[in-house]
Scaffold this motif. Structure first.
Motif, PDB file in Angstrom:
ATOM      1  N   UNK A 136     103.665  96.563  38.036  1.00  0.00           N
ATOM      2  CA  UNK A 136     103.876  97.689  37.137  1.00  0.00           C
ATOM      3  C   UNK A 136     102.873  98.766  37.517  1.00  0.00           C
ATOM      4  N   UNK A 137     103.220  99.998  37.213  1.00  0.00           N
ATOM      5  CA  UNK A 137     102.320 101.097  37.546  1.00  0.00           C
ATOM      6  C   UNK A 137     102.497 102.236  36.579  1.00  0.00           C
ATOM      7  N   UNK A 138     101.489 103.111  36.575  1.00  0.00           N
ATOM      8  CA  UNK A 138     101.597 104.350  35.807  1.00  0.00           C
ATOM      9  C   UNK A 138     100.912 105.450  36.619  1.00  0.00           C
ATOM     10  N   UNK A 139     101.344 106.699  36.363  1.00  0.00           N
ATOM     11  CA  UNK A 139     100.688 107.822  37.013  1.00  0.00           C
ATOM     12  C   UNK A 139     101.309 108.170  38.332  1.00  0.00           C
ATOM     13  N   UNK A 140     100.582 108.950  39.056  1.00  0.00           N
ATOM     14  CA  UNK A 140     101.177 109.512  40.256  1.00  0.00           C
ATOM     15  C   UNK A 140     100.163 109.650  41.357  1.00  0.00           C
ATOM     16  N   UNK A 141      99.480 108.564  41.714  1.00  0.00           N
ATOM     17  CA  UNK A 141      98.653 108.762  42.868  1.00  0.00           C
ATOM     18  C   UNK A 141      97.591 107.728  43.077  1.00  0.00           C
ATOM     19  N   UNK A 142      96.949 107.835  44.206  1.00  0.00           N
ATOM     20  CA  UNK A 142      95.867 106.941  44.585  1.00  0.00           C
ATOM     21  C   UNK A 142      95.080 107.609  45.680  1.00  0.00           C
ATOM     22  N   UNK A 143      93.804 107.742  45.490  1.00  0.00           N
ATOM     23  CA  UNK A 143      92.888 108.224  46.532  1.00  0.00           C
ATOM     24  C   UNK A 143      93.089 109.702  46.840  1.00  0.00           C
ATOM     25  N   UNK A 144      94.303 110.161  46.897  1.00  0.00           N
ATOM     26  CA  UNK A 144      94.539 111.559  47.219  1.00  0.00           C
ATOM     27  C   UNK A 144      95.335 112.202  46.115  1.00  0.00           C
ATOM     28  N   UNK A 145      95.566 111.579  45.036  1.00  0.00           N
ATOM     29  CA  UNK A 145      96.662 111.974  44.183  1.00  0.00           C
ATOM     30  C   UNK A 145      96.212 112.614  42.892  1.00  0.00           C
ATOM     31  N   UNK A 146      97.129 112.681  42.029  1.00  0.00           N
ATOM     32  CA  UNK A 146      96.925 113.392  40.776  1.00  0.00           C
ATOM     33  C   UNK A 146      95.838 112.763  39.938  1.00  0.00           C
ATOM     34  N   UNK A 147      95.187 113.603  39.163  1.00  0.00           N
ATOM     35  CA  UNK A 147      94.189 113.088  38.238  1.00  0.00           C
ATOM     36  C   UNK A 147      94.843 112.224  37.166  1.00  0.00           C
ATOM     37  N   UNK A 148      96.171 112.384  37.007  1.00  0.00           N
ATOM     38  CA  UNK A 148      96.883 111.462  36.137  1.00  0.00           C
ATOM     39  C   UNK A 148      96.727 110.093  36.784  1.00  0.00           C
ATOM     40  N   UNK A 149      95.642 109.421  36.401  1.00  0.00           N
ATOM     41  CA  UNK A 149      95.221 108.166  37.019  1.00  0.00           C
ATOM     42  C   UNK A 149      96.375 107.267  37.430  1.00  0.00           C
ATOM     43  N   UNK A 150      96.278 106.673  38.606  1.00  0.00           N
ATOM     44  CA  UNK A 150      97.211 105.637  38.972  1.00  0.00           C
ATOM     45  C   UNK A 150      96.606 104.280  38.677  1.00  0.00           C
ATOM     46  N   UNK A 151      97.266 103.525  37.826  1.00  0.00           N
ATOM     47  CA  UNK A 151      96.909 102.127  37.607  1.00  0.00           C
ATOM     48  C   UNK A 151      98.098 101.287  38.015  1.00  0.00           C
ATOM     49  N   UNK A 152      97.844 100.253  38.816  1.00  0.00           N
ATOM     50  CA  UNK A 152      98.912  99.344  39.219  1.00  0.00           C
ATOM     51  C   UNK A 152      98.387  97.921  39.119  1.00  0.00           C
ATOM     52  N   UNK A 153      99.173  97.035  38.515  1.00  0.00           N
ATOM     53  CA  UNK A 153      98.868  95.609  38.559  1.00  0.00           C
ATOM     54  C   UNK A 153     100.041  94.906  39.231  1.00  0.00           C
ATOM     55  N   UNK A 154      99.731  94.147  40.274  1.00  0.00           N
ATOM     56  CA  UNK A 154     100.735  93.375  41.008  1.00  0.00           C
ATOM     57  C   UNK A 154     100.447  91.896  40.810  1.00  0.00           C
TER      58      UNK A 154
END
Lengths: 416, 416
Positions: free
Chosen positions: A199-217
């Motif tokens: 599952x994930x939320x947001x739009x990015x990682x490392x280079x992406x939106x400040x709308x935090x990306x959280x992902x749990x796999x």
């Protein structure tokens, strides 16, 4: 709730029976050995769901993670990086409604206390757990302390609400949403009998939106922490790290991969890599499609580079250029802005041999305009930009979106 | 037309008689020995003025220039860089309505042919001139060839229209406008009896908007090409190079400085540096105030850096951040976005000792929120952001603007 229509479409689409099956609408509880829950703890003023738990029932607890490259790291990132040095996790507690970033030593104590509370409640519930086995993820506004009374009450409640089956995973996917308009989940069922969910939320990682990306796999394959780490770094580098919505990088970005080993099936590194990549790629596509203010899904592909790193660097320069992105919003085939963005990237190029196409139609050949370049139709939602540097054989791509009025609207009124 | 009111205000404002006087509304023809003109040659479909000429009557012809760092350089940039290797210019011909960039070998021939036509017409007019003494500047859409019949007819006409006095300079300042809403001119009168004048269009240099920055500066001081070059590089580095509207860099950015020596007064390097800096700083402020879609004028100042370069690098990272810029548009004191932007800059920082103020009010101290930070009033037009890194003694700043709906609107419908 499973999105059954999507699942049926994919199955009926006719993947061969011995190929992995990707199913949207299933998430972290699709693999065996995982429970999850989501609820409204009162952290968000809106009263929406804001607390999620993912719990690994075992028998194994190997885990890996990748985190934001921002030097300003939120307290939960500092906590989770620390506990992951053991390569082992039993649970992940996630909240929306507050980033717990730039909150000083008190903020770190809050993250620690949250992990302690999860561990204590799980232990009381019959599963002996230490705080160092609990990762913490937060997303929301930077700079405010979390309402810890609500967080701690929520922790007690959520441990008791953990259900098996898919619905717990879906509740968790809802509870981590901030500006997301839809929850993002996907699962992969491998014909060997093991599974990966995410599952994930947001739009990015490392280079992406400040709308935090959280992902749990999650996976029920039998895999060591080292195997998980390899698979996760490979997949994140080619998916979340190539999703660039606005060039901003959150203080909270976190991607975790947990293995329960509950299928009892050991997995080859190559099979695990491919499966984790497929799940991450699908989640990245879901994030791109739901990015803030998006009206266009844009893929910038750079070919003919000397190295893959060069190709990604050039693609990222184009993907971040405000003038390219506003042109895309206007469905305007303004290819000159693409060339200008390529020319200011740190990669050495030869302007006289660069060619560009939009949606398969040449707009620039060897540095100047192709016939009909101004008439290319970009009115659809998907725009493919291919830039051929003519220098070598390497290729790289970055997913991005347009820069729209809705983006400005959404981001000019976030904290207030 | 001179903006007499502005001039009188400044004079009445009471600068000491021995200090240099800055006068807005006067431009390239304020110094002795320069003529200029502007007219509508039919290059722009709108029928607005689109061709400008600045002519140096001598007796000296020293000149210097700085150009875009974009690897994709427009034909007129390639031409002008080449002719400036002589350190000598008699004239500058400028057009709006087309950038003549990404136009291949034909585009370069067009720039060359334009310079030849200017030289020939000036020679026929009684001033023996070679094409290598004529710089060419263009601004407008990338990728299309110029309508050379209209350009060449315009060249013949403009040489005959050159007037002395201020009105020719103002016509020229009008003729180079694209998305500018007002012409930009300023002059400095030095108590020693020499003068510097300048005109500009657009909003940036090296780091700035694709809305090309073109600037022509003139002086009647007696100065060598080497002196001019030193003064120009120093000034551009601290003014135009620190104006960052959207991080995009034009293929056409050009700043030229021409000296006629007509005052007969030799100038000290330090006096020339100060005068050219003052004129460039004023033009940069005019560009910032008229940037595309601007509703806020924002200055990002970074203090406590180890080096000035570090300070400017961090300031630029903040100035370019879309989330900071949309927050400014919304008058939202969202300081966490400033910290996140600082943290992803290539300069190593210590998040726990960073402090930030907005318009003089502390919003972040030692990495976390100051009391009242969410209540700072940013509703005015000017916003001063100060970021103290706490690492050293160096300071640097970047001027920028907010990211507004008007910016998106203007840039999503430029070529179409």
């Amino acid at each position: 709730m499973t999105d059954n229509k999507d699942e049926l479409d994919r199955i009926e689409g006719g993947a061969p029976l011995d190929a992995p099956r990707i199913v949207r609408g299933q998430g972290v509880t699709a693999p065996l050995g995982f429970r999850a829950a989501g609820l409204a703890a009162g952290i968000k003023k809106s009263g929406k769901q804001d607390l999620a738990l993912v719990f690994n029932e075992g028998p194994e607890y190997a885990a890996a993670g990748v985190f934001t490259r921002n030097q300003v790291k939120a307290a939960p990132v500092l906590w989770s990086k620390q506990v992951l040095t053991t390569g082992r996790l039993r649970a992940v507690i996630l909240n929306s409604g507050g980033a717990n970033a730039c909150t000083g030593p008190g903020g770190f104590q809050d993250a620690h206390q949250t992990a302690e509370a999860v561990a204590e409640t799980l232990s009381n519930w019959g599963t002996e757990t230490g705080a160092v086995e609990v990762a913490v993820c937060s997303t929301g506004l930077i700079g405010d302390r979390l309402p810890m009374d609500k967080v701690l009450n929520g922790v007690t409640e959520i441990v008791h609400e953990m259900g098996g089956g898919l619905s717990g995973g879906t509740d968790a996917a809802h509870a981590i949403m901030t500006t997301d308009t839809v929850p993002k989940q996907v699962a992969l069922h491998h014909p060997q009998g093991w599974n990966v969910g995410g599952m994930g939320k947001g739009a990015g990682m490392m280079a992406p939106s400040l709308a935090t990306m959280l992902v749990v796999l999650t996976t029920d394959a039998v895999a060591s922490a080292g195997q998980l780490d390899t698979a996760l770094r490979n997949a994140a580098g080619k998916t979340f790290d190539r999703l660039d919505i606005d060039g901003s990088t959150s203080t909270n970005d976190t991607v975790l991969l947990l293995s329960s080993g509950a299928s009892g099936i050991p997995v080859d590194q190559a099979d695990l890599d491919a499966a984790v990549y497929a799940v991450c790629d699908d989640l990245a596509a879901q994030m791109q499609a739901d990015a803030e203010g998006v009206t266009k899904r844009v893929v910038i592909t750079v070919t003919g580079a000397v190295t893959e790193d060069d190709a990604v660097t050039v693609a990222r320069a184009v993907a971040r250029d405000s003038l390219v992105k506003t042109a895309m919003f206007g469905s305007d085939p303004n290819w000159g802005r693409v060339l200008a963005a390529v020319g200011i990237s740190p990669v050495t190029v030869n302007p006289d041999i660069i060619s560009v196409s939009f949606n398969g139609q040449a707009v620039c050949r060897n540095g100047y305009g192709a016939e009909g370049a101004r008439d290319v139709d970009l009115s659809g939602t998907d725009i493919d930009v291919i830039v051929d540097l003519g220098l070598g054989d390497a290729t790289g791509w970055v997913r991005t979106t347009d820069l729209s009025h809705a983006y400005v609207e959404e981001n000019s009124a976030y904290s207030s």
